[in-house]
Design a protein around this motif. Structure first.
Motif, PDB file in Angstrom:
ATOM      1  N   ILE A  16      -8.791 -22.213 -34.645  1.00 24.01           N
ATOM      2  CA  ILE A  16      -7.689 -22.510 -35.576  1.00 24.01           C
ATOM      3  C   ILE A  16      -8.014 -21.983 -36.971  1.00 24.01           C
ATOM      4  CG2 ILE A  16      -6.514 -24.422 -36.768  1.00 24.01           C
ATOM      5  CD1 ILE A  16      -6.865 -26.029 -34.080  1.00 24.01           C
ATOM      6  N   TYR A  35     -18.642 -20.794 -42.136  1.00 23.95           N
ATOM      7  CA  TYR A  35     -19.077 -21.051 -40.761  1.00 23.95           C
ATOM      8  C   TYR A  35     -20.423 -21.740 -40.805  1.00 23.95           C
ATOM      9  CZ  TYR A  35     -22.203 -17.085 -41.398  1.00 23.95           C
ATOM     10  OH  TYR A  35     -23.187 -16.255 -41.871  1.00 23.95           O
ATOM     11  N   ALA A  61     -22.530 -22.157 -44.363  1.00 21.73           N
ATOM     12  CA  ALA A  61     -22.842 -23.452 -44.982  1.00 21.73           C
ATOM     13  C   ALA A  61     -22.499 -24.532 -43.975  1.00 21.73           C
ATOM     14  CB  ALA A  61     -22.021 -23.658 -46.262  1.00 21.73           C
ATOM     15  N   VAL A  63     -21.136 -27.802 -43.635  1.00 28.46           N
ATOM     16  CA  VAL A  63     -20.374 -28.620 -44.586  1.00 28.46           C
ATOM     17  C   VAL A  63     -20.635 -30.116 -44.447  1.00 28.46           C
ATOM     18  CG1 VAL A  63     -18.554 -26.961 -45.143  1.00 28.46           C
ATOM     19  CG2 VAL A  63     -18.307 -28.414 -43.106  1.00 28.46           C
ATOM     20  N   SER A  64     -21.511 -30.499 -43.510  1.00 29.89           N
ATOM     21  CA  SER A  64     -21.929 -31.903 -43.463  1.00 29.89           C
ATOM     22  C   SER A  64     -23.112 -32.153 -44.393  1.00 29.89           C
ATOM     23  CB  SER A  64     -22.302 -32.299 -42.029  1.00 29.89           C
ATOM     24  OG  SER A  64     -23.494 -31.655 -41.615  1.00 29.89           O
ATOM     25  N   ASN A  89     -11.195 -27.785 -42.080  1.00 32.77           N
ATOM     26  CA  ASN A  89     -10.922 -27.508 -40.665  1.00 32.77           C
ATOM     27  C   ASN A  89     -12.162 -27.634 -39.783  1.00 32.77           C
ATOM     28  OD1 ASN A  89      -9.469 -25.959 -38.330  1.00 32.77           O
ATOM     29  ND2 ASN A  89     -11.277 -24.708 -38.791  1.00 32.77           N
ATOM     30  N   ALA A  90     -13.362 -27.401 -40.345  1.00 36.81           N
ATOM     31  CA  ALA A  90     -14.577 -27.404 -39.519  1.00 36.81           C
ATOM     32  C   ALA A  90     -14.707 -28.735 -38.791  1.00 36.81           C
ATOM     33  CB  ALA A  90     -15.807 -27.168 -40.389  1.00 36.81           C
ATOM     34  N   VAL A 143      -7.337 -30.859 -41.353  1.00 42.05           N
ATOM     35  CA  VAL A 143      -7.045 -30.711 -39.928  1.00 42.05           C
ATOM     36  C   VAL A 143      -7.588 -31.955 -39.215  1.00 42.05           C
ATOM     37  CG1 VAL A 143      -7.319 -29.307 -37.859  1.00 42.05           C
ATOM     38  CG2 VAL A 143      -7.129 -28.204 -40.112  1.00 42.05           C
ATOM     39  N   SER A 145      -6.261 -34.619 -35.833  1.00 45.59           N
ATOM     40  CA  SER A 145      -6.040 -34.358 -34.404  1.00 45.59           C
ATOM     41  C   SER A 145      -5.098 -35.408 -33.843  1.00 45.59           C
ATOM     42  CB  SER A 145      -7.374 -34.434 -33.656  1.00 45.59           C
ATOM     43  OG  SER A 145      -7.153 -34.398 -32.260  1.00 45.59           O
ATOM     44  N   ASP A 195     -12.227 -22.549 -28.092  1.00 42.14           N
ATOM     45  CA  ASP A 195     -13.539 -22.754 -27.446  1.00 42.14           C
ATOM     46  C   ASP A 195     -14.039 -24.191 -27.550  1.00 42.14           C
ATOM     47  OD1 ASP A 195     -13.531 -20.050 -27.004  1.00 42.14           O
ATOM     48  OD2 ASP A 195     -14.857 -19.578 -28.709  1.00 42.14           O
ATOM     49  N   MET A 196     -13.406 -24.992 -28.407  1.00 41.86           N
ATOM     50  CA  MET A 196     -13.927 -26.339 -28.651  1.00 41.86           C
ATOM     51  C   MET A 196     -14.014 -27.171 -27.367  1.00 41.86           C
ATOM     52  SD  MET A 196     -12.458 -29.264 -31.187  1.00 41.86           S
ATOM     53  CE  MET A 196     -13.584 -29.097 -32.526  1.00 41.86           C
ATOM     54  N   HIS A 197     -13.084 -26.943 -26.456  1.00 44.98           N
ATOM     55  CA  HIS A 197     -13.050 -27.760 -25.237  1.00 44.98           C
ATOM     56  C   HIS A 197     -14.276 -27.497 -24.363  1.00 44.98           C
ATOM     57  CE1 HIS A 197      -9.099 -29.006 -26.499  1.00 44.98           C
ATOM     58  NE2 HIS A 197      -8.841 -27.734 -26.752  1.00 44.98           N
TER      59      HIS A 197
HETATM   60  P1  NAP Z   1     -13.743 -24.100 -32.660  1.00 47.45           P
HETATM   61  O1  NAP Z   1     -12.973 -23.000 -32.015  1.00 47.45           O
HETATM   62  O2  NAP Z   1     -14.822 -24.783 -31.898  1.00 47.45           O
HETATM   63  O3  NAP Z   1     -14.323 -23.549 -34.072  1.00 47.45           O
HETATM   64  C1  NAP Z   1     -15.074 -24.428 -34.857  1.00 47.45           C
HETATM   65  C2  NAP Z   1     -15.360 -23.780 -36.191  1.00 47.45           C
HETATM   66  O4  NAP Z   1     -15.937 -24.779 -37.054  1.00 47.45           O
HETATM   67  C3  NAP Z   1     -16.374 -22.645 -36.118  1.00 47.45           C
HETATM   68  O5  NAP Z   1     -16.056 -21.716 -37.131  1.00 47.45           O
HETATM   69  C4  NAP Z   1     -17.688 -23.366 -36.440  1.00 47.45           C
HETATM   70  O6  NAP Z   1     -18.697 -22.497 -36.966  1.00 47.45           O
HETATM   71  C5  NAP Z   1     -17.208 -24.322 -37.496  1.00 47.45           C
HETATM   72  N1  NAP Z   1     -18.047 -25.500 -37.751  1.00 47.45           N
HETATM   73  C6  NAP Z   1     -18.306 -26.541 -36.926  1.00 47.45           C
HETATM   74  N2  NAP Z   1     -19.079 -27.448 -37.562  1.00 47.45           N
HETATM   75  C7  NAP Z   1     -19.320 -26.959 -38.798  1.00 47.45           C
HETATM   76  C8  NAP Z   1     -20.061 -27.411 -39.913  1.00 47.45           C
HETATM   77  N3  NAP Z   1     -20.739 -28.567 -39.893  1.00 47.45           N
HETATM   78  N4  NAP Z   1     -20.103 -26.648 -41.027  1.00 47.45           N
HETATM   79  C9  NAP Z   1     -19.429 -25.470 -41.081  1.00 47.45           C
HETATM   80  N5  NAP Z   1     -18.701 -24.984 -40.060  1.00 47.45           N
HETATM   81  C10 NAP Z   1     -18.651 -25.731 -38.919  1.00 47.45           C
HETATM   82  O7  NAP Z   1     -12.768 -25.283 -33.136  1.00 47.45           O
HETATM   83  P2  NAP Z   1     -11.156 -25.400 -33.139  1.00 47.45           P
HETATM   84  O8  NAP Z   1     -10.711 -25.848 -31.805  1.00 47.45           O
HETATM   85  O9  NAP Z   1     -10.556 -24.232 -33.783  1.00 47.45           O
HETATM   86  O10 NAP Z   1     -10.999 -26.691 -34.097  1.00 47.45           O
HETATM   87  C11 NAP Z   1     -10.780 -26.566 -35.489  1.00 47.45           C
HETATM   88  C12 NAP Z   1     -10.344 -27.920 -36.012  1.00 47.45           C
HETATM   89  O11 NAP Z   1      -9.169 -28.340 -35.293  1.00 47.45           O
HETATM   90  C13 NAP Z   1     -11.379 -29.039 -35.789  1.00 47.45           C
HETATM   91  O12 NAP Z   1     -11.390 -29.908 -36.892  1.00 47.45           O
HETATM   92  C14 NAP Z   1     -10.854 -29.757 -34.550  1.00 47.45           C
HETATM   93  O13 NAP Z   1     -11.292 -31.086 -34.497  1.00 47.45           O
HETATM   94  C15 NAP Z   1      -9.368 -29.639 -34.769  1.00 47.45           C
HETATM   95  N6  NAP Z   1      -8.570 -29.802 -33.557  1.00 47.45           N
HETATM   96  C16 NAP Z   1      -8.681 -28.941 -32.505  1.00 47.45           C
HETATM   97  C17 NAP Z   1      -7.898 -29.141 -31.380  1.00 47.45           C
HETATM   98  C18 NAP Z   1      -7.957 -28.238 -30.180  1.00 47.45           C
HETATM   99  O14 NAP Z   1      -7.320 -28.563 -29.155  1.00 47.45           O
HETATM  100  N7  NAP Z   1      -8.695 -27.138 -30.223  1.00 47.45           N
HETATM  101  C19 NAP Z   1      -7.012 -30.230 -31.324  1.00 47.45           C
HETATM  102  C20 NAP Z   1      -6.942 -31.083 -32.411  1.00 47.45           C
HETATM  103  C21 NAP Z   1      -7.706 -30.858 -33.530  1.00 47.45           C
HETATM  104  P3  NAP Z   1     -19.718 -21.688 -35.968  1.00 47.45           P
HETATM  105  O15 NAP Z   1     -18.914 -20.575 -35.339  1.00 47.45           O
HETATM  106  O16 NAP Z   1     -20.805 -21.198 -36.845  1.00 47.45           O
HETATM  107  O17 NAP Z   1     -20.165 -22.692 -34.933  1.00 47.45           O
END
Ligand code: NAP
Length: 250
Positions: A16, A35, A61, A63-64, A89-90, A143, A145, A195-197
């Protein structure tokens, strides 16, 4: 120095966040992609955005971590100018589990990555945006959920609760800074193809659940990005403390 609006997208290298970074770049924002560990997708996306003729930097960075957040924002100050839009968003989740099997380490890891991070980044953004300290205002989009409402039983209550905290952060902060030229809004995606899933142990989770989604399919990252952009843009100038559900009717 500053001739265009600057957007920071945490976790902007994949999923996202990457779709959001691309959309803001096309709309003319200078972009900071943040990232945590994977530099390859971050560098590739940065080059794609630079190729559009838009200023873009990638900043590693976590972000935690407070020091990393401070470094992220000071890097943007120096290289792009003052932030005008922050997209928190992270986020992350752990393998699907019932609460009875969750350790304190796991729960705390989810909370600092998904909640503390949004607080710290919002703090640094407010310091720079607030008209009460000489800033020009700005917008924060969080962001959250759909899990904040469903609670995600049998999968990840810890993740769902972390997103409930983001809804509450949005409410409190939006009211705290409304008179300082800052709007704070929220999106609640649900079941988006990313990819989160896989991190939750089920790469095809969205496909498995398509039949319970009223619109009959999962969501695309671009559909979430469009909503984030609208909530950050002047088109939504009377909107703060707003929660936009993007979950196909769930
Ligand atoms: P994703 O594809 O897994 O991508 C996660 C991104 O966050 C990556 O760029 C990752 O960096 C970065 N990240 C994770 N932890 C971090 C940290 N501590 N500091 C800095 N960067 C960090 O995730 P996504 O599905 O796009 O989700 C994005 C947001 O949408 C999240 O908040 C998630 O909870 C929310 N969301 C997703 C869904 C869904 O169905 N996918 C539904 C509801 C809400 P690296 O590449 O370096 O790991």
């Amino acid at each position: 120095m500053q001739n265009k609006k600057v957007a920071i997208i945490t976790g902007g290298s994949r999923g996202i966040g990457a779709a959001t970074a691309k959309l803001f770049a096309k709309k003319g924002y200078a972009i900071c992609i943040n990232y945590k560990t994977q530099s390859t997708p971050a560098q590739k996306l940065t080059q794609d955005i630079l190729d559009l003729g838009t200023a873009c930097i990638a900043v590693q960075a976590d972000v935690s971590i407070e020091e990393d957040v401070n470094r992220l924002f000071s890097t943007v100050d120096k290289e792009l100018g003052t932030v005008s839009v922050l997209v928190n968003n992270a986020g992350m989740l752990k393998p699907q589990s019932k609460l009875v099997d969750m350790t304190a380490d796991r729960i705390n890891e989810v909370l600092i990555n998904n909640v503390t991070s949004y607080f710290l980044c919002s703090r640094e953004a407010v310091k720079r945006m607030s008209t009460s300290t000489g800033g020009s205002g700005g917008v924060i989009v969080n962001v959250s959920s759909g899990a904040a409402k469903s609670g995600s039983p049998n999968e990840y209550i810890d993740y769902a609760a972390s997103k409930g905290a983001i809804d509450t952060l949005t409410r409190g902060l939006s009211l705290e800074v409304a008179s300082e030229g800052i709007r704070v809004n929220c999106v609640r995606p649900g079941l988006i193809y990313t990819d989160m899933h896989a991190d939750g142990g089920e790469p095809n989770r969205v496909q498995r659940l398509e039949s319970i989604i009223p619109l009959g399919r999962g969501g695309q990252v671009t559909e979430v990005a469009e909503a984030i952009y609208w909530l950050a843009s002047e088109k939504s100038s009377f909107s703060t403390n707003n929660y936009l559900d993007l979950a196909g009717g769930l």
